[in-house]
Structures are given as structure tokens and as C-alpha cells.
Motif scaffolding. Sequence first.
Motif, PDB file in Angstrom:
ATOM      1  N   GLY A 107      28.833 -23.209 -81.277  1.00 15.28           N
ATOM      2  CA  GLY A 107      27.555 -23.746 -81.746  1.00 15.28           C
ATOM      3  C   GLY A 107      27.414 -23.638 -83.256  1.00 15.28           C
ATOM      4  N   TYR A 108      26.243 -23.990 -83.730  1.00 11.93           N
ATOM      5  CA  TYR A 108      25.985 -23.991 -85.182  1.00 11.93           C
ATOM      6  C   TYR A 108      26.162 -22.583 -85.765  1.00 11.93           C
ATOM      7  N   ILE A 109      25.339 -21.643 -85.325  1.00 11.03           N
ATOM      8  CA  ILE A 109      25.427 -20.305 -85.921  1.00 11.03           C
ATOM      9  C   ILE A 109      26.703 -19.606 -85.432  1.00 11.03           C
ATOM     10  N   GLY A 110      27.068 -19.854 -84.162  1.00 10.22           N
ATOM     11  CA  GLY A 110      28.255 -19.222 -83.587  1.00 10.22           C
ATOM     12  C   GLY A 110      29.525 -19.555 -84.350  1.00 10.22           C
ATOM     13  N   VAL A 125      33.505 -17.652 -76.037  1.00  8.82           N
ATOM     14  CA  VAL A 125      33.132 -18.183 -74.730  1.00  8.82           C
ATOM     15  C   VAL A 125      32.016 -19.195 -74.966  1.00  8.82           C
ATOM     16  N   ASP A 126      32.213 -20.400 -74.463  1.00  9.87           N
ATOM     17  CA  ASP A 126      31.200 -21.446 -74.694  1.00  9.87           C
ATOM     18  C   ASP A 126      31.409 -22.532 -73.638  1.00  9.87           C
ATOM     19  N   ASN A 127      30.310 -23.064 -73.130  1.00  6.60           N
ATOM     20  CA  ASN A 127      30.449 -24.158 -72.150  1.00  6.60           C
ATOM     21  C   ASN A 127      30.299 -25.534 -72.799  1.00  6.60           C
ATOM     22  N   LEU A 128      30.164 -25.565 -74.122  1.00  4.34           N
ATOM     23  CA  LEU A 128      30.057 -26.807 -74.900  1.00  4.34           C
ATOM     24  C   LEU A 128      28.843 -27.646 -74.497  1.00  4.34           C
ATOM     25  N   SER A 129      27.830 -27.008 -73.918  1.00  4.83           N
ATOM     26  CA  SER A 129      26.642 -27.781 -73.521  1.00  4.83           C
ATOM     27  C   SER A 129      25.912 -28.324 -74.745  1.00  4.83           C
ATOM     28  N   THR A 130      25.812 -27.528 -75.799  1.00  6.84           N
ATOM     29  CA  THR A 130      25.241 -28.033 -77.055  1.00  6.84           C
ATOM     30  C   THR A 130      26.202 -27.803 -78.226  1.00  6.84           C
ATOM     31  N   GLY A 131      27.320 -27.165 -77.974  1.00  4.77           N
ATOM     32  CA  GLY A 131      28.302 -26.899 -79.026  1.00  4.77           C
ATOM     33  C   GLY A 131      29.341 -28.010 -79.101  1.00  4.77           C
ATOM     34  N   HIS A 132      30.346 -27.790 -79.946  1.00  2.71           N
ATOM     35  CA  HIS A 132      31.336 -28.842 -80.211  1.00  2.71           C
ATOM     36  C   HIS A 132      32.739 -28.253 -80.169  1.00  2.71           C
ATOM     37  N   ASP A 165      30.857 -21.030 -68.516  1.00  2.00           N
ATOM     38  CA  ASP A 165      29.417 -20.744 -68.563  1.00  2.00           C
ATOM     39  C   ASP A 165      29.180 -19.255 -68.379  1.00  2.00           C
ATOM     40  N   THR A 166      28.319 -18.699 -69.240  1.00  2.00           N
ATOM     41  CA  THR A 166      28.071 -17.257 -69.145  1.00  2.00           C
ATOM     42  C   THR A 166      27.285 -16.881 -67.877  1.00  2.00           C
ATOM     43  N   ARG A 167      26.727 -17.880 -67.189  1.00  2.00           N
ATOM     44  CA  ARG A 167      26.053 -17.552 -65.916  1.00  2.00           C
ATOM     45  C   ARG A 167      27.054 -17.391 -64.777  1.00  2.00           C
ATOM     46  N   ASP A 197      16.554 -20.206 -66.728  1.00  2.00           N
ATOM     47  CA  ASP A 197      17.847 -20.218 -66.038  1.00  2.00           C
ATOM     48  C   ASP A 197      18.975 -19.928 -67.039  1.00  2.00           C
ATOM     49  N   ASN A 198      19.080 -20.748 -68.069  1.00  2.00           N
ATOM     50  CA  ASN A 198      20.225 -20.574 -68.980  1.00  2.00           C
ATOM     51  C   ASN A 198      20.128 -19.276 -69.779  1.00  2.00           C
ATOM     52  N   ASN A 199      18.981 -19.038 -70.375  1.00  2.00           N
ATOM     53  CA  ASN A 199      18.895 -17.917 -71.318  1.00  2.00           C
ATOM     54  C   ASN A 199      18.824 -16.586 -70.590  1.00  2.00           C
ATOM     55  N   PRO A 250       7.964 -21.111 -73.741  1.00  2.00           N
ATOM     56  CA  PRO A 250       8.966 -20.519 -72.836  1.00  2.00           C
ATOM     57  C   PRO A 250      10.241 -20.083 -73.546  1.00  2.00           C
ATOM     58  N   TYR A 251      10.639 -20.806 -74.592  1.00  2.00           N
ATOM     59  CA  TYR A 251      11.823 -20.369 -75.349  1.00  2.00           C
ATOM     60  C   TYR A 251      11.607 -18.964 -75.907  1.00  2.00           C
ATOM     61  N   GLY A 252      10.466 -18.768 -76.589  1.00  2.00           N
ATOM     62  CA  GLY A 252      10.166 -17.454 -77.166  1.00  2.00           C
ATOM     63  C   GLY A 252      10.036 -16.384 -76.087  1.00  2.00           C
ATOM     64  N   SER A 277      11.576 -16.413 -73.189  1.00  2.00           N
ATOM     65  CA  SER A 277      12.914 -16.106 -72.651  1.00  2.00           C
ATOM     66  C   SER A 277      13.632 -15.117 -73.573  1.00  2.00           C
ATOM     67  N   LYS A 278      13.486 -15.301 -74.873  1.00  2.00           N
ATOM     68  CA  LYS A 278      14.166 -14.405 -75.826  1.00  2.00           C
ATOM     69  C   LYS A 278      13.543 -13.012 -75.803  1.00  2.00           C
ATOM     70  N   LEU A 279      12.223 -12.941 -75.627  1.00  2.00           N
ATOM     71  CA  LEU A 279      11.586 -11.624 -75.549  1.00  2.00           C
ATOM     72  C   LEU A 279      12.024 -10.907 -74.268  1.00  2.00           C
TER      73      LEU A 279
HETATM   74  P1  NAD Z   1      23.574 -24.126 -80.749  1.00  2.00           P
HETATM   75  O1  NAD Z   1      22.970 -24.911 -79.644  1.00  2.00           O
HETATM   76  O2  NAD Z   1      24.250 -24.846 -81.853  1.00  2.00           O
HETATM   77  O3  NAD Z   1      24.585 -23.033 -80.157  1.00  2.00           O
HETATM   78  C1  NAD Z   1      24.482 -22.469 -78.891  1.00  2.00           C
HETATM   79  C2  NAD Z   1      25.882 -22.457 -78.278  1.00  2.00           C
HETATM   80  O4  NAD Z   1      25.838 -21.796 -76.999  1.00  2.00           O
HETATM   81  C3  NAD Z   1      26.420 -23.857 -78.019  1.00  2.00           C
HETATM   82  O5  NAD Z   1      27.753 -23.941 -78.473  1.00  2.00           O
HETATM   83  C4  NAD Z   1      26.339 -24.017 -76.492  1.00  2.00           C
HETATM   84  O6  NAD Z   1      27.325 -24.897 -75.990  1.00  2.00           O
HETATM   85  C5  NAD Z   1      26.516 -22.586 -76.030  1.00  2.00           C
HETATM   86  N1  NAD Z   1      25.896 -22.277 -74.729  1.00  2.00           N
HETATM   87  C6  NAD Z   1      24.610 -22.464 -74.357  1.00  2.00           C
HETATM   88  N2  NAD Z   1      24.408 -22.031 -73.112  1.00  2.00           N
HETATM   89  C7  NAD Z   1      25.597 -21.544 -72.671  1.00  2.00           C
HETATM   90  C8  NAD Z   1      26.035 -20.946 -71.461  1.00  2.00           C
HETATM   91  N3  NAD Z   1      25.201 -20.757 -70.427  1.00  2.00           N
HETATM   92  N4  NAD Z   1      27.320 -20.562 -71.359  1.00  2.00           N
HETATM   93  C9  NAD Z   1      28.194 -20.742 -72.392  1.00  2.00           C
HETATM   94  N5  NAD Z   1      27.832 -21.297 -73.558  1.00  2.00           N
HETATM   95  C10 NAD Z   1      26.549 -21.698 -73.698  1.00  2.00           C
HETATM   96  O7  NAD Z   1      22.391 -23.214 -81.325  1.00  2.00           O
HETATM   97  P2  NAD Z   1      22.280 -22.420 -82.699  1.00  2.00           P
HETATM   98  O8  NAD Z   1      21.289 -23.126 -83.552  1.00  2.00           O
HETATM   99  O9  NAD Z   1      23.616 -22.124 -83.212  1.00  2.00           O
HETATM  100  O10 NAD Z   1      21.609 -21.073 -82.189  1.00  2.00           O
HETATM  101  C11 NAD Z   1      22.418 -19.976 -81.788  1.00  2.00           C
HETATM  102  C12 NAD Z   1      21.520 -18.864 -81.289  1.00  2.00           C
HETATM  103  O11 NAD Z   1      20.618 -18.474 -82.317  1.00  2.00           O
HETATM  104  C13 NAD Z   1      20.666 -19.256 -80.086  1.00  2.00           C
HETATM  105  O12 NAD Z   1      20.634 -18.151 -79.201  1.00  2.00           O
HETATM  106  C14 NAD Z   1      19.286 -19.483 -80.692  1.00  2.00           C
HETATM  107  O13 NAD Z   1      18.280 -19.183 -79.768  1.00  2.00           O
HETATM  108  C15 NAD Z   1      19.282 -18.489 -81.839  1.00  2.00           C
HETATM  109  N6  NAD Z   1      18.403 -18.847 -82.954  1.00  2.00           N
HETATM  110  C16 NAD Z   1      18.640 -19.990 -83.682  1.00  2.00           C
HETATM  111  C17 NAD Z   1      17.807 -20.303 -84.753  1.00  2.00           C
HETATM  112  C18 NAD Z   1      18.038 -21.534 -85.604  1.00  2.00           C
HETATM  113  O14 NAD Z   1      17.295 -21.741 -86.570  1.00  2.00           O
HETATM  114  N7  NAD Z   1      19.037 -22.365 -85.307  1.00  2.00           N
HETATM  115  C19 NAD Z   1      16.718 -19.474 -85.073  1.00  2.00           C
HETATM  116  C20 NAD Z   1      16.513 -18.323 -84.305  1.00  2.00           C
HETATM  117  C21 NAD Z   1      17.368 -18.011 -83.261  1.00  2.00           C
END
Ligand code: NAD
Length: 331
Positions: A12-15, A32-39, A53-55, A93-95, A142-144, A146-148
Motif C-alpha cells: 500500500g501507500y504507507i506500507g 503480506v498483502d492481498n492487493l485489495s487496495t495495494g499494487h 489475506d490477513t483474515r 470485517d476487514n479491519n 465506523p473506520y475510526g 474499527s481502529k479504536l
Molecule cells: P492503502 O490502502 O494504500 O494500504 C493498505 C494495504 O493493505 C493495501 O496494500 C491493501 O491491499 C492491504 N490490505 C488491506 N486489507 C488487507 C487484508 N485483509 N489482508 C491483506 N492485505 C490487506 O492505505 P494507506 O493509505 O497506505 O494506509 C495504511 C494504513 O495507515 C491503514 O491502516 C490506514 O488506516 C492507516 N492510516 C492512513 C492514513 C493516511 O493518511 N493515508 C492516516 C491514518 C492512518
Amino acid sequence: MSETIMVAGGAGYIGSHMVHQLLKTGYDVVIVDNLSTGHRQAVNPQARFYEGDTRDIQFLKQVFAQEPIQAIIHMDAFSIVPESVGDPLKYFDNNVIGMIKLLEIMQQYDVKYLIFSSTAATFGQPQQSPITEQTPQQPINPYGVSKLMMEQMMHWVDQAYGIKSVALRYFNAAGALADGSIGEDHNPETHLIPIILKTAMGQQDTLKIYGNDYQTPDGTNVRDYVHVTDLAQAHILALKYLQAGNPSTAFNLGSNQGFSVQEIIQAARKVTQKAIPAEIAPRRGGDPDILIADSSRAKSILGWQPQYTDIQAIIKTAWTWKQKHPQGYQS
Ligand code: NAD
Ligand code: UDP
């Protein structure tokens, strides 16, 4: 032998920036990544990549049976606020389930350290600015929530099994690796800076400013933007903090400075030398007026020293990425 760190969500972006920073520091990295939103293109070839998938606990067992993982950096989550309001179960579910399964596997394989991507969204509409670690966490979507919930789970697994953790509550992650080789590519993109740069590139005509009647000096929302490589560095420091025997905790990560939407547009105009047409649009649901982090605790306890303290410098890195990858990783 270098330590093996698993980055869940490392495509993912930050990952992807996290993986880069770990490799640069000399760690051995498993993604580990399922590429659901990553590349797939964001997966660093120097890391070992397991697509799954981490689930899925069977999948995790296969990974842990092969890899000597000593710590987990948990970044895999869904994170689009409006989507979470429309489909909360998708987020729980996911988080939340993803976190349960990762904690289960940590318990089974006796992995003791977890660094977690938490968020300013756990604070909701705080009464206090800047936001400290003592500010009450009252998420409003719900996002917030889930994280809490994930943060709360981390507390109880520490009590029961001794899994030590740090929750890092990021404010607005921004920017890209300075050479523009990796960067932000969300689909759909909801974040302000990449949308501004899309407008600067002429890929959309006008930027919509979501509301100018907030309780802020120019009426537009104020946010705290923090560079993605500074965030990544904080995780390495948090891991060292735990490995030194310190207790589980949480830190707020931001720049201690707020910028309004209008100020970000102005800064982007300077960086890009483009007009960037913008118009006022209706408010987007659930946007708090002002979110600014007090990160002094991360600085004093972790020794965190962000390298990017200038908003134009942050935007410049995102602009370099955008110019090299006008269509994101598809380019
Ligand atoms: P992103 O969507 O780019 O990255 C998330 C990665 O996790 C993706 O590569 C996706 O494929 C993977 N993923 C999701 N669910 C998965 C699963 N069940 N199993 C395996 N892989 C899975 O998001 P990001 O912007 O890089 O954010 C990364 C983290 O930082 C997230 O947890 C997000 O909540 C947190 N965060 C982001 C921001 C921000 O500004 N971008 C701010 C605060 C917190
Ligand atoms: N924003 C905007 N237009 C856009 C995207 C975002 O005016 O096209 C505003 C949004 O309302 C918020 C700020 O920019 O006040 C930052 O939004 P972003 O989605 O980047 O981060 P958030 O703070 O919501 O996590």
C-alpha cells in the motif's frame, strides 16, 4: 543476522514506504498483502512477498511456518471514511477480524512486538487542539471505531499474553519517496494533495473545496500533514522502544502545524507553478473543523525527528511522484 519484520499491507501507500525504510535500515522484510487496495508494482523486490489475506489464518500459518518473523507492522486496513459510513460491516470485517487473526498468529508463534497504523480518526471531533495522547478518543465513523477497537484489543492481548504494542496515530499522511519511485495511488483517491496534483496535471478541470464555513480562519478545514517517510521512521523507533523493554503505548504523529485547504492549494500552486482552478462545494460529511497533532511525546520518548517540516517540501515529493507516474502505478 538481521531481524525479520513483517509488514502487513506492505504493497500500500504507507506500507511501501515502510518497507523501503526498513530495507534501507538493514532489516529483513516480509510483506503480506492481498492487493485489495495495494499494487503489485509497489512491492519492493528486496522483500519476500506473500499474497494473501490477513483474515485467513491458514495462509498466515504458512507464512509464519517459513519465516522467522520477530515483529509485525500492521498497516493492512480499509481506510475510506465515507465508505465506512455506507458499509460499516465491510470495515469491521476487514479491519477488526484481520487484527484478531494477526494477534492469534502472534500468540501461536510467540511474536512479541506489534506496531500499528492508527489514526486521528479515533479522536472524532475533539474539543482540544492540538490533540495529545490524553485527548478522549470518541470516533464519529465506523473506520475510526474499527481502529479504536483494534487499539483496545492490543491493550488486552498485552495483559493476557504479553504481546507488546505501539499504536501510532497518524494525522494526514502525505508526500512520496523523494526520488518519486513510489508514492500515493489510491483508487478512488479521496485525499486532498493527490487530488490537487491531479488538477495541476489537467486530469480534472477544477478542485472542489468541501466547505468554506468551518470554524477556521479562512473557513476551510485545517489539517496536519506529515511526510510518509517520517511516519515510516517513527515505526522503526517504536519497534526499538518496545525491544528496549518499554511498555505498550500510543503516540500521535503529525507536524504540530495546521494548514487549511486553501493554504494547501496555495502551497501546491507555488510548487507546481500551475493555476489549479478551485471552487467551493458543499461540505463533505463528517469533516471535523481542525485536526492538529501534538507530537511532542513521540519526539521526547521515541526521539522522533521528522525530516520534512515544510509543507511545500512535502508537496514537492508528491509532485515528483505524480510527474513520473501521471496515472499512478499503471503509468
Ligand atoms: P492503502 O490502502 O494504500 O494500504 C493498505 C494495504 O493493505 C493495501 O496494500 C491493501 O491491499 C492491504 N490490505 C488491506 N486489507 C488487507 C487484508 N485483509 N489482508 C491483506 N492485505 C490487506 O492505505 P494507506 O493509505 O497506505 O494506509 C495504511 C494504513 O495507515 C491503514 O491502516 C490506514 O488506516 C492507516 N492510516 C492512513 C492514513 C493516511 O493518511 N493515508 C492516516 C491514518 C492512518
Ligand atoms: N478536501 C477537499 N477537496 C477534496 C479532497 C479533500 O476540500 O477534493 C478537504 C477535506 O474536506 C478535508 C481536507 O481536504 O478537510 C483533507 O482531506 P483528506 O481526505 O485528504 O484527509 P482527511 O483529513 O479527511 O483524512
